[in-house]
Design an enzyme around this catalytic site. Structure first.
Site, PDB file in Angstrom:
ATOM      1  N   TYR A  74       0.932   9.173   5.970  1.00 61.80           N
ATOM      2  CA  TYR A  74       1.404   7.882   6.489  1.00 61.80           C
ATOM      3  C   TYR A  74       1.085   7.751   7.977  1.00 61.80           C
ATOM      4  O   TYR A  74       0.567   6.729   8.430  1.00 61.80           O
ATOM      5  CB  TYR A  74       2.905   7.756   6.247  1.00 61.80           C
ATOM      6  CG  TYR A  74       3.497   6.439   6.699  1.00 61.80           C
ATOM      7  CD1 TYR A  74       3.424   5.311   5.898  1.00 61.80           C
ATOM      8  CD2 TYR A  74       4.145   6.327   7.933  1.00 61.80           C
ATOM      9  CE1 TYR A  74       3.963   4.092   6.304  1.00 61.80           C
ATOM     10  CE2 TYR A  74       4.690   5.115   8.351  1.00 61.80           C
ATOM     11  CZ  TYR A  74       4.600   4.000   7.540  1.00 61.80           C
ATOM     12  OH  TYR A  74       5.138   2.803   7.957  1.00 61.80           O
ATOM     13  N   LYS A 108      -1.438   4.908   9.646  1.00 59.61           N
ATOM     14  CA  LYS A 108      -1.030   3.869  10.602  1.00 59.61           C
ATOM     15  C   LYS A 108      -1.840   3.956  11.900  1.00 59.61           C
ATOM     16  O   LYS A 108      -2.121   2.936  12.538  1.00 59.61           O
ATOM     17  CB  LYS A 108       0.474   3.953  10.858  1.00 59.61           C
ATOM     18  CG  LYS A 108       1.304   3.541   9.631  1.00 59.61           C
ATOM     19  CD  LYS A 108       1.007   2.103   9.195  1.00 59.61           C
ATOM     20  CE  LYS A 108       1.872   1.656   8.029  1.00 59.61           C
ATOM     21  NZ  LYS A 108       1.637   0.253   7.649  1.00 59.61           N
ATOM     22  N   THR A 159      14.947  -1.041   5.143  1.00 55.07           N
ATOM     23  CA  THR A 159      14.294  -1.613   3.955  1.00 55.07           C
ATOM     24  C   THR A 159      14.332  -0.547   2.862  1.00 55.07           C
ATOM     25  O   THR A 159      14.807   0.567   3.083  1.00 55.07           O
ATOM     26  CB  THR A 159      12.806  -1.937   4.234  1.00 55.07           C
ATOM     27  OG1 THR A 159      12.096  -0.711   4.436  1.00 55.07           O
ATOM     28  CG2 THR A 159      12.616  -2.841   5.438  1.00 55.07           C
ATOM     29  N   VAL A 198      13.323   0.420  10.459  1.00 59.80           N
ATOM     30  CA  VAL A 198      13.858  -0.858   9.993  1.00 59.80           C
ATOM     31  C   VAL A 198      14.490  -0.629   8.623  1.00 59.80           C
ATOM     32  O   VAL A 198      13.907   0.057   7.769  1.00 59.80           O
ATOM     33  CB  VAL A 198      12.735  -1.915   9.855  1.00 59.80           C
ATOM     34  CG1 VAL A 198      13.339  -3.274   9.527  1.00 59.80           C
ATOM     35  CG2 VAL A 198      11.879  -1.978  11.118  1.00 59.80           C
TER      36      VAL A 198
HETATM   37  P1  NDP Z   1       9.012  -1.937   1.261  1.00 59.22           P
HETATM   38  O1  NDP Z   1       8.679  -0.725   0.459  1.00 59.22           O
HETATM   39  O2  NDP Z   1      10.406  -2.400   1.361  1.00 59.22           O
HETATM   40  O3  NDP Z   1       8.117  -3.158   0.755  1.00 59.22           O
HETATM   41  C1  NDP Z   1       6.737  -2.971   0.517  1.00 59.22           C
HETATM   42  C2  NDP Z   1       6.140  -4.285   0.063  1.00 59.22           C
HETATM   43  O4  NDP Z   1       4.737  -4.076  -0.161  1.00 59.22           O
HETATM   44  C3  NDP Z   1       6.725  -4.791  -1.230  1.00 59.22           C
HETATM   45  O5  NDP Z   1       6.810  -6.210  -1.207  1.00 59.22           O
HETATM   46  C4  NDP Z   1       5.707  -4.342  -2.287  1.00 59.22           C
HETATM   47  O6  NDP Z   1       5.751  -5.242  -3.396  1.00 59.22           O
HETATM   48  C5  NDP Z   1       4.385  -4.458  -1.491  1.00 59.22           C
HETATM   49  N1  NDP Z   1       3.331  -3.570  -1.959  1.00 59.22           N
HETATM   50  C6  NDP Z   1       3.360  -2.215  -2.004  1.00 59.22           C
HETATM   51  N2  NDP Z   1       2.208  -1.732  -2.509  1.00 59.22           N
HETATM   52  C7  NDP Z   1       1.446  -2.822  -2.776  1.00 59.22           C
HETATM   53  C8  NDP Z   1       0.145  -2.993  -3.334  1.00 59.22           C
HETATM   54  N3  NDP Z   1      -0.606  -1.945  -3.698  1.00 59.22           N
HETATM   55  N4  NDP Z   1      -0.352  -4.249  -3.473  1.00 59.22           N
HETATM   56  C9  NDP Z   1       0.396  -5.319  -3.110  1.00 59.22           C
HETATM   57  N5  NDP Z   1       1.626  -5.226  -2.573  1.00 59.22           N
HETATM   58  C10 NDP Z   1       2.144  -3.985  -2.433  1.00 59.22           C
HETATM   59  O7  NDP Z   1       8.404  -1.628   2.708  1.00 59.22           O
HETATM   60  P2  NDP Z   1       8.813  -2.155   4.171  1.00 59.22           P
HETATM   61  O8  NDP Z   1       9.204  -3.577   4.136  1.00 59.22           O
HETATM   62  O9  NDP Z   1       9.712  -1.159   4.789  1.00 59.22           O
HETATM   63  O10 NDP Z   1       7.404  -2.002   4.911  1.00 59.22           O
HETATM   64  C11 NDP Z   1       6.495  -3.074   5.107  1.00 59.22           C
HETATM   65  C12 NDP Z   1       5.407  -2.624   6.063  1.00 59.22           C
HETATM   66  O11 NDP Z   1       6.004  -2.256   7.309  1.00 59.22           O
HETATM   67  C13 NDP Z   1       4.625  -1.394   5.595  1.00 59.22           C
HETATM   68  O12 NDP Z   1       3.278  -1.516   5.969  1.00 59.22           O
HETATM   69  C14 NDP Z   1       5.285  -0.262   6.348  1.00 59.22           C
HETATM   70  O13 NDP Z   1       4.432   0.830   6.499  1.00 59.22           O
HETATM   71  C15 NDP Z   1       5.598  -0.936   7.662  1.00 59.22           C
HETATM   72  N6  NDP Z   1       6.650  -0.301   8.452  1.00 59.22           N
HETATM   73  C16 NDP Z   1       7.914  -0.132   7.940  1.00 59.22           C
HETATM   74  C17 NDP Z   1       8.895   0.452   8.723  1.00 59.22           C
HETATM   75  C18 NDP Z   1      10.297   0.654   8.240  1.00 59.22           C
HETATM   76  O14 NDP Z   1      11.083   1.349   8.924  1.00 59.22           O
HETATM   77  N7  NDP Z   1      10.700   0.099   7.124  1.00 59.22           N
HETATM   78  C19 NDP Z   1       8.610   0.926  10.087  1.00 59.22           C
HETATM   79  C20 NDP Z   1       7.261   0.696  10.517  1.00 59.22           C
HETATM   80  C21 NDP Z   1       6.324   0.104   9.719  1.00 59.22           C
HETATM   81  P3  NDP Z   1       5.354  -4.785  -4.904  1.00 59.22           P
HETATM   82  O15 NDP Z   1       6.011  -3.453  -5.149  1.00 59.22           O
HETATM   83  O16 NDP Z   1       5.864  -5.901  -5.778  1.00 59.22           O
HETATM   84  O17 NDP Z   1       3.856  -4.700  -4.909  1.00 59.22           O
END
Ligand code: NDP
Length: 254
Positions: free
Chosen positions: A161, A165, A196, A194
């Site tokens: 990961y 990034k 989530t 964050v």
């Molecule tokens: P979640 O796991 O809560 O949500 C991930 C989202 O991505 C879901 O809507 C999922 O929907 C979608 N997704 C995952 N794989 C795929 C795929 N192959 N194709 C299409 N859609 C996909 O993650 P977060 O909201 O926490 O994270 C969102 C972004 O922010 C990510 O890039 C993460 O790395 C980044 N981030 C998060 C942090 C945190 O603390 N939460 C901190 C820093 C960065 P579905 O399963 O229906 O496809």
């Protein structure tokens, strides 16, 4: 004077828009006036999010269900989005995945999956949308990176990961340099912790490192990160490209 943060008349596509950060980004972009295309693999969740956003903002929302790691899905999604809205001004590459594990115990398949979603998925979606933006001579691409592309998180290990990034940040800068002459800005947002489904911010074993040792001593909600995406998507950031905007409560100062 027109509010530079407004996105009226524009269309934004957000990947991973059905929950977590992407859901909040889609909501905030719609509140700023944009019509929004929601992408994710779970069709029911996509539709629920799209309906809620349309009902609460009055903006038009469209669902394009698919997997960013699937080349055919990505091309179909870009085509459907442009056909439905006639334009695509903003792309938010947010879909991402993360596994925790010590390097020697990470299966190669898991390492590959992280890069497939976080880097190759972003690359494919960007390449599918960019020709349209180049033709329109305008566009804003916001890639969701992470503070994990800048520092190594502890105590949990997540080598793939973190590397993915860092790749997102450098790809952002590469495309920003190449596409500036076409009027396309490419920036990254690097959030800290964050709350989530992806980030187990409430687990006691993480509290010391994730919360207590951070300057603001708390995690963020998706809703308070979302305005940073509106900023990067909108004319408010018209002279900003190739930047990595860090929103981490001060975590990376040490
Ligand atoms: P979640 O796991 O809560 O949500 C991930 C989202 O991505 C879901 O809507 C999922 O929907 C979608 N997704 C995952 N794989 C795929 C795929 N192959 N194709 C299409 N859609 C996909 O993650 P977060 O909201 O926490 O994270 C969102 C972004 O922010 C990510 O890039 C993460 O790395 C980044 N981030 C998060 C942090 C945190 O603390 N939460 C901190 C820093 C960065 P579905 O399963 O229906 O496809």
């Amino acid at each position: 004077m027109r509010d530079p943060f407004r996105l009226d008349g524009r269309t934004a596509l957000v990947t991973g828009a059905n929950r977590g950060l992407g859901r909040a980004f889609a909501q905030a972009l719609a509140e700023a006036g944009a019509d929004v295309v929601l992408v994710g693999r779970d069709d029911a969740r996509n539709r629920a999010a799209a309906d809620e956003i349309a009902a609460s903002t009055g903006r038009r929302t469209t669902v394009c269900t698919g997997d960013v790691t699937d080349r055919d899905d990505v091309l179909r999604i870009a085509g459907e989005a442009i056909e439905a809205h006639g334009r695509l001004d903003v792309l938010v590459n947010n879909a991402g995945t993360c596994f925790h594990g010590r390097a020697l115990e990470v299966p190669d398949e898991e390492f590959d999956e992280v890069f497939e979603v976080n880097v190759s998925g972003l690359w494919r979606m960007t390449k599918a949308v960019a020709p349209h933006m180049i033709e329109a001579e305008r566009g804003s691409i916001v890639n969701i990176g992470s503070m994990s592309g800048l520092v190594v998180n502890r105590p949990q290990w997540q080598p793939a990961y973190n590397a993915s990034k860092a790749a997102v940040h450098q790809l952002t800068k590469s495309l920003a340099a190449e596409w500036a002459p076409y009027g396309i800005r490419v920036n990254a947002l690097a959030p800290g912790y964050v709350k989530t489904e992806m980030a187990p911010v409430d687990e006691p074993r993480f509290r010391q490192h994730w919360i207590e040792d951070a300057p603001m001593r708390r995690y963020a909600t998706p809703e308070e990160i979302a305005p940073s995406v509106v900023y990067l998507a909108s004319d408010a950031s018209s002279f900003t490209t190739g930047s990595v905007l860090v929103a981490d409560g001060g975590y990376t100062v040490h």
